[in-house]
Design a protein around this motif. Structure first.
Motif, PDB file in Angstrom:
ATOM      1  N   ASP A  74       0.820  -1.184   0.045  1.00  0.00           N
ATOM      2  CA  ASP A  74      -0.049  -0.132   0.005  1.00  0.00           C
ATOM      3  C   ASP A  74       1.076   1.048  -0.133  1.00  0.00           C
ATOM      4  O   ASP A  74       0.716   2.409   0.700  1.00  0.00           O
ATOM      5  CB  ASP A  74      -0.937   0.044   1.136  1.00  0.00           C
ATOM      6  N   ALA A  75       1.840   1.228  -0.788  1.00  0.00           N
ATOM      7  CA  ALA A  75       2.663   2.337  -0.953  1.00  0.00           C
ATOM      8  C   ALA A  75       1.931   3.761  -1.386  1.00  0.00           C
ATOM      9  O   ALA A  75       2.340   4.798  -0.777  1.00  0.00           O
ATOM     10  CB  ALA A  75       3.818   2.229  -1.894  1.00  0.00           C
ATOM     11  N   ALA A  76       0.783   3.565  -2.137  1.00  0.00           N
ATOM     12  CA  ALA A  76       0.234   4.761  -2.496  1.00  0.00           C
ATOM     13  C   ALA A  76      -0.604   5.437  -1.271  1.00  0.00           C
ATOM     14  O   ALA A  76      -1.008   6.680  -1.331  1.00  0.00           O
ATOM     15  CB  ALA A  76      -0.793   4.411  -3.720  1.00  0.00           C
ATOM     16  N   GLY A  77      -0.736   4.431  -0.267  1.00  0.00           N
ATOM     17  CA  GLY A  77      -1.359   5.181   0.862  1.00  0.00           C
ATOM     18  C   GLY A  77      -0.500   6.208   1.739  1.00  0.00           C
ATOM     19  O   GLY A  77      -1.087   6.816   2.481  1.00  0.00           O
ATOM     20  N   LEU A  78       0.622   6.297   1.380  1.00  0.00           N
ATOM     21  CA  LEU A  78       1.468   7.013   1.903  1.00  0.00           C
ATOM     22  C   LEU A  78       1.371   8.553   1.307  1.00  0.00           C
ATOM     23  O   LEU A  78       2.276   9.542   1.665  1.00  0.00           O
ATOM     24  CB  LEU A  78       3.015   6.724   2.113  1.00  0.00           C
ATOM     25  N   ASP A  79       0.855   8.862   0.190  1.00  0.00           N
ATOM     26  CA  ASP A  79       0.964   9.858  -0.801  1.00  0.00           C
ATOM     27  C   ASP A  79      -0.096  11.119  -0.356  1.00  0.00           C
ATOM     28  O   ASP A  79       0.093  12.100  -0.628  1.00  0.00           O
ATOM     29  CB  ASP A  79       0.395   9.614  -1.991  1.00  0.00           C
ATOM     30  N   ALA A  80      -1.193  10.843   0.665  1.00  0.00           N
ATOM     31  CA  ALA A  80      -1.981  12.004   1.176  1.00  0.00           C
ATOM     32  C   ALA A  80      -2.680  11.699   2.354  1.00  0.00           C
ATOM     33  O   ALA A  80      -2.642  10.533   2.651  1.00  0.00           O
ATOM     34  CB  ALA A  80      -3.106  12.071  -0.203  1.00  0.00           C
ATOM     35  N   LEU A  81      -2.847  12.715   2.880  1.00  0.00           N
ATOM     36  CA  LEU A  81      -3.655  12.766   4.359  1.00  0.00           C
ATOM     37  C   LEU A  81      -5.173  12.487   4.088  1.00  0.00           C
ATOM     38  O   LEU A  81      -5.748  12.693   2.752  1.00  0.00           O
ATOM     39  CB  LEU A  81      -3.614  13.910   5.106  1.00  0.00           C
ATOM     40  N   LEU A  82      -5.627  11.829   4.981  1.00  0.00           N
ATOM     41  CA  LEU A  82      -7.219  11.671   5.382  1.00  0.00           C
ATOM     42  C   LEU A  82      -7.760  13.013   4.739  1.00  0.00           C
ATOM     43  O   LEU A  82      -7.321  14.129   5.264  1.00  0.00           O
ATOM     44  CB  LEU A  82      -7.493  11.080   6.611  1.00  0.00           C
ATOM     45  N   PRO A  83      -9.095  12.734   4.165  1.00  0.00           N
ATOM     46  CA  PRO A  83      -9.583  11.778   3.395  1.00  0.00           C
ATOM     47  C   PRO A  83      -9.397  11.667   2.163  1.00  0.00           C
ATOM     48  O   PRO A  83      -9.757  10.745   1.472  1.00  0.00           O
ATOM     49  CB  PRO A  83     -11.138  12.088   3.753  1.00  0.00           C
ATOM     50  N   SER A  84      -8.391  12.416   1.726  1.00  0.00           N
ATOM     51  CA  SER A  84      -7.905  12.282   0.134  1.00  0.00           C
ATOM     52  C   SER A  84      -6.933  10.905   0.094  1.00  0.00           C
ATOM     53  O   SER A  84      -7.206  10.352  -0.732  1.00  0.00           O
ATOM     54  CB  SER A  84      -6.910  13.666  -0.061  1.00  0.00           C
ATOM     55  N   GLY A  85      -6.241  10.622   0.992  1.00  0.00           N
ATOM     56  CA  GLY A  85      -5.544   9.462   0.831  1.00  0.00           C
ATOM     57  C   GLY A  85      -5.626   8.747   2.623  1.00  0.00           C
ATOM     58  O   GLY A  85      -6.875   8.753   2.895  1.00  0.00           O
ATOM     59  N   ARG A  86      -4.754   8.100   2.856  1.00  0.00           N
ATOM     60  CA  ARG A  86      -4.895   7.072   3.909  1.00  0.00           C
ATOM     61  C   ARG A  86      -3.828   7.502   5.179  1.00  0.00           C
ATOM     62  O   ARG A  86      -3.956   6.715   6.170  1.00  0.00           O
ATOM     63  CB  ARG A  86      -4.394   5.567   3.460  1.00  0.00           C
ATOM     64  N   LEU A  87      -2.892   8.705   5.005  1.00  0.00           N
ATOM     65  CA  LEU A  87      -2.459   8.969   6.096  1.00  0.00           C
ATOM     66  C   LEU A  87      -2.962   9.421   7.148  1.00  0.00           C
ATOM     67  O   LEU A  87      -3.802  10.388   6.878  1.00  0.00           O
ATOM     68  CB  LEU A  87      -1.391   9.950   5.655  1.00  0.00           C
ATOM     69  N   ARG A  88      -2.778   8.990   8.319  1.00  0.00           N
ATOM     70  CA  ARG A  88      -3.319   9.781   9.519  1.00  0.00           C
ATOM     71  C   ARG A  88      -2.460  10.849   9.990  1.00  0.00           C
ATOM     72  O   ARG A  88      -3.138  11.693  10.744  1.00  0.00           O
ATOM     73  CB  ARG A  88      -3.330   8.614  11.011  1.00  0.00           C
ATOM     74  N   GLU A  89      -1.360  10.927   9.822  1.00  0.00           N
ATOM     75  CA  GLU A  89      -0.442  12.256   9.971  1.00  0.00           C
ATOM     76  C   GLU A  89       0.538  12.425   8.814  1.00  0.00           C
ATOM     77  O   GLU A  89       0.782  11.300   8.051  1.00  0.00           O
ATOM     78  CB  GLU A  89       0.567  11.669  11.305  1.00  0.00           C
ATOM     79  N   PRO A  90       1.127  13.438   8.675  1.00  0.00           N
ATOM     80  CA  PRO A  90       2.143  13.759   7.704  1.00  0.00           C
ATOM     81  C   PRO A  90       3.235  12.589   7.712  1.00  0.00           C
ATOM     82  O   PRO A  90       3.637  12.227   8.782  1.00  0.00           O
ATOM     83  CB  PRO A  90       2.601  15.169   7.900  1.00  0.00           C
ATOM     84  N   LEU A  91       3.960  12.646   6.658  1.00  0.00           N
ATOM     85  CA  LEU A  91       4.933  11.429   6.615  1.00  0.00           C
ATOM     86  C   LEU A  91       6.167  11.975   7.385  1.00  0.00           C
ATOM     87  O   LEU A  91       6.739  10.994   7.756  1.00  0.00           O
ATOM     88  CB  LEU A  91       5.511  11.220   5.189  1.00  0.00           C
ATOM     89  N   GLU A  92       6.245  13.074   7.642  1.00  0.00           N
ATOM     90  CA  GLU A  92       7.562  13.516   8.502  1.00  0.00           C
ATOM     91  C   GLU A  92       7.165  13.244   9.874  1.00  0.00           C
ATOM     92  O   GLU A  92       8.062  13.262  10.872  1.00  0.00           O
ATOM     93  CB  GLU A  92       7.716  15.179   8.258  1.00  0.00           C
ATOM     94  N   ALA A  93       6.108  12.833  10.326  1.00  0.00           N
ATOM     95  CA  ALA A  93       5.832  12.171  11.707  1.00  0.00           C
ATOM     96  C   ALA A  93       6.732  10.958  11.891  1.00  0.00           C
ATOM     97  O   ALA A  93       7.010  10.732  13.124  1.00  0.00           O
ATOM     98  CB  ALA A  93       4.300  11.882  11.677  1.00  0.00           C
TER      99      ALA A  93
END
Length: 363
Positions: free
Chosen positions: A170-189
């Motif tokens: 699910d690499a694409a899940g790292l591309d955008a924050l909820l609800p546009s994508g699947r990230l709970r927090e920004p990648l820099e977290a």
């Protein structure tokens, strides 16, 4: 809020909502950095296993793996979980006291119940406030280590080791924050993680797709741990009697699952030579009912399936609905660390070493 399933494209039309969500999350993290929101330290070691994305990345098997490892070293372990979608309304619920299971999957939540089954010598408790829950457990049991299930965003509780799981499929899940994508927090977290664990790392191509995203965070781009979940055995629901994987080869099966990543379950079944005639897929943490079981029975009878195959997580919830002669089975998965094993256990070993040194100083 509707979440994207693994593999679904980013919803570009929701970027503005994701931007607002990201602002709220960054403000919360800033408040923790400024000390305006406090973090509580419990009088024991705490190891957190968490997600950066919504959905199933394999937290439960990692918690089980590390709990078994600590128990084998003679440590007293408690697992704390939120108990998502549990029916019990009490603020703290003891699922297992380390010798007996005291609550079922509906009352406790499917994942805590499974962890209690797989880790019979660990205390398992559920509650939304993990700080208060941890204190409640420590008042009753002499615990050396707390395993915090799904704890990365639960900043109120200090942790000594902070593991974050990313799903290689699910690499694409790292591309955008909820609800546009699947990230709970920004990648820099991920900067605050002790280590990143890439799960379902069977394919180098999938792993590289995740690594590509991690290159934005130089500290973590190469120093990752990789884990795979491999079929281990079949277990009869109810009796939990085991059968070797060879038993299932060529068998015609209907799949049933209510987990965060149902495609991964199907891939696991396909890998061991089971003939899949079809599947019934529910949302994660689904609560089954008699009518659904009747419909599945009718489908299986009509299409000639020899067995119904489900996950261990679903098996505990399905058991009360089944008859003694129902050919319903669970597929048990084993967890294997294929890269970074020394690093993973070294992080925990470091806590064991610190603990020994503190005892020596007090002596």
């Amino acid at each position: 809020m509707a979440f994207l399933l693994p593999g679904q494209p980013v919803r570009k039309g929701l970027y503005w909502v994701a931007g607002l969500y990201g602002l709220i999350i960054r403000c919360r993290l800033w408040c923790y950095r400024q000390g305006w929101l406090t973090t509580t330290r419990l009088p024991c070691r705490v190891v957190s296993v968490g997600n950066l994305t919504v959905g199933g990345t394999g937290k439960t098997p990692i918690v089980i793996l590390l709990t078994e490892w600590l128990v084998a070293k003679g440590k007293r372990v408690a697992i704390l979980s939120r108990g998502y979608k549990r029916t019990s309304t009490v603020p703290y619920l003891l699922v297992s006291d380390g010798s007996r299971i005291l609550a079922g999957p509906s009352e406790a939540g499917d994942e805590p119940f499974l962890m209690a089954q797989r880790c019979p010598r660990a205390v398992v408790a559920v509650g939304a406030d993990r700080v208060a829950l941890g204190r409640w457990v420590l008042e009753q049991y002499p615990v050396d280590y707390i395993m915090l299930d799904d704890g990365f965003q639960h900043r109120a509780l200090h942790r000594d080791v902070d593991l974050v799981l990313l799903d290689a499929t699910d690499a694409a899940g790292l591309d955008a924050l909820l609800p546009s994508g699947r990230l709970r927090e920004p990648l820099e977290a991920l900067e605050r993680a002790s280590a990143v664990v890439i799960t379902r790392a069977d394919s180098r191509q999938d792993v590289e797709a995740v690594q590509q995203r991690l290159r934005k965070i130089a500290r973590l781009s190469e120093d990752v741990i990789e884990v795979v979940f491999r079929p281990e055995s079949f277990r009869a629901i109810g009796s939990a009697g085991p059968q070797a994987l060879e038993w299932g080869q060529g068998k015609r099966a209907w799949l049933v699952s209510g987990i965060g990543n149902s495609p991964s379950f199907r891939r696991s079944v396909e890998s061991i030579g089971v003939e899949i005639l079809g599947e019934t897929v529910f949302e994660d943490h689904h609560r089954y009912c008699d009518e659904e079981i009747r419909q599945i029975r009718a489908t299986v009878q009509a299409n000639g399936s020899e067995i119904v195959l489900t996950t261990e997580k679903d098996g505990g919830k399905l058991s009360p609905f089944l008859r003694p002669n129902d050919p319903w089975w669970m597929l048990r998965l084993g967890t294997e660390v294929v890269r970074g094993e020394a690093r993973l256990y070294g992080l925990i070993d470091g806590l064991l070493t610190d603990e020994t040194e503190q005892v020596e100083v007090r002596a």
